[in-house]
Design a protein around this motif. Structure first.
Motif, PDB file in Angstrom:
ATOM      1  N   MET A  66       6.216 -48.861  86.284  1.00 50.38           N
ATOM      2  CA  MET A  66       4.866 -48.887  87.116  1.00 50.38           C
ATOM      3  C   MET A  66       3.654 -48.632  86.554  1.00 50.38           C
ATOM      4  O   MET A  66       2.428 -48.717  87.121  1.00 50.38           O
ATOM      5  N   GLY A  67       3.820 -47.641  85.519  1.00 52.05           N
ATOM      6  CA  GLY A  67       2.631 -47.348  84.875  1.00 52.05           C
ATOM      7  C   GLY A  67       2.148 -48.253  83.895  1.00 52.05           C
ATOM      8  O   GLY A  67       0.738 -47.762  83.360  1.00 52.05           O
ATOM      9  N   CYS A  68       2.540 -49.247  83.707  1.00 51.62           N
ATOM     10  CA  CYS A  68       2.129 -50.494  83.018  1.00 51.62           C
ATOM     11  C   CYS A  68       1.030 -51.377  84.068  1.00 51.62           C
ATOM     12  O   CYS A  68       0.580 -52.271  83.447  1.00 51.62           O
ATOM     13  N   ILE A  69       1.454 -51.044  85.201  1.00 51.69           N
ATOM     14  CA  ILE A  69       0.542 -51.935  86.099  1.00 51.69           C
ATOM     15  C   ILE A  69      -1.045 -51.235  86.512  1.00 51.69           C
ATOM     16  O   ILE A  69      -0.936 -49.990  86.745  1.00 51.69           O
ATOM     17  N   LYS A  70      -2.036 -51.973  85.943  1.00 50.21           N
ATOM     18  CA  LYS A  70      -3.403 -51.381  86.189  1.00 50.21           C
ATOM     19  C   LYS A  70      -4.123 -52.083  87.382  1.00 50.21           C
ATOM     20  O   LYS A  70      -3.997 -53.271  87.474  1.00 50.21           O
TER      21      LYS A  70
END
Length: 256
Positions: free
Chosen positions: A152-156
């Motif tokens: 989820m941290g890779c989704i901007k």
């Protein structure tokens, strides 16, 4: 950050605020719900939607988030019975009783409880139960939680698609999640009412279930385990927790 501050500052005036290069930020919960349910004009499978991003990682396997068309409806309605309220209560009764019992025991002892961590583990334990695994350890659940957070941290918010760097990073987490999904699929003690057995009954082989299993684990982490601690903090900060203690009948409206 500046755009976000501006959007938040006028959120009480306008239910939706347009941010250049990002899109609309919807500040009204009811409006957001209407948009999400407007299948004619809005789809999570369009560019920037979660379904589209998930398809970049898993393809259109039965994840329910990235599927569409007849196959999506076939899987969705085949599993619908498992998600009815009475069925869920029956399936998860033991886990829910254990969850609250352990928490109450720790609090009565006067021990501090990291509620965010506790809810994250227990939410994933419930999700694991629905997938058919009743013996997964806290260590395994924490590992899965970390992998989910990584994806989820890779989704901007500023990108409609993964950048090459974020895609490579996300795929690293996805490959680890596949290993965890394999354990679920190959679990020799899988319960008879599990979602995995139902997928097998629909004709899906092991390699076609990774996306579903992983996304189910992700959904549990980013919904309940993310929102519940925030809801509790909000109740405490506003003093509303005292009203809830005095009138437990307000619980349903509070959660809604």
């Amino acid at each position: 950050p500046i755009n976000y501050i501006v959007a938040r500052s006028i959120s009480s005036i306008h239910p939706a605020v347009y941010l250049p290069k990002i899109g609309y930020v919807v500040n009204d919960a009811e409006l957001a719900r209407q948009i999400m349910r407007d299948e004619e004009h809005f789809s999570i499978n369009e560019a920037g939607g979660l379904g589209s991003l998930i398809s970049e990682l898993w393809g259109k396997t039965p994840t329910l988030l990235s599927m569409d068309g007849e196959e999506h409806h076939r899987v969705k309605f085949a599993l619908l019975e498992s998600f009815k309220e009475e069925k869920l209560k029956q399936t998860l009764q033991h886990e829910l009783i254990q969850l609250t019992s352990n928490l109450c025991t720790e609090l009565k002892k006067g021990n501090d409880v990291d509620i965010a961590k506790y809810i994250r583990i227990q939410t994933l334990r419930i999700v694991s139960r629905l997938l058919g695994n009743t013996s997964i350890s806290d260590e395994e659940l924490l590992k899965i939680s970390g992998l989910v957070t990584g994806v989820m941290g890779c989704i901007k918010l500023t990108n409609q698609y993964f950048t090459k760097a974020d895609n490579a990073k996300a795929l690293g987490y996805v490959n680890e999640l596949k290993k965890e999904a394999k354990k679920f699929f190959k679990n020799p003690d899988i319960t008879n009412d599990s979602l995995i057995l139902q997928l097998k009954g629909l004709g899906y082989k092991e390699d076609k279930t990774y996306g579903f299993i992983a996304m189910f684990l992700i959904a549990g982490t980013v919904t309940v385990s993310s929102s519940f601690p925030r809801l509790l903090a909000l109740l405490i900060d506003t003093g509303s927790i005292q009203k809830l203690k005095a009138n437990p009948g307000l619980m349903e409206s509070t959660l809604n």
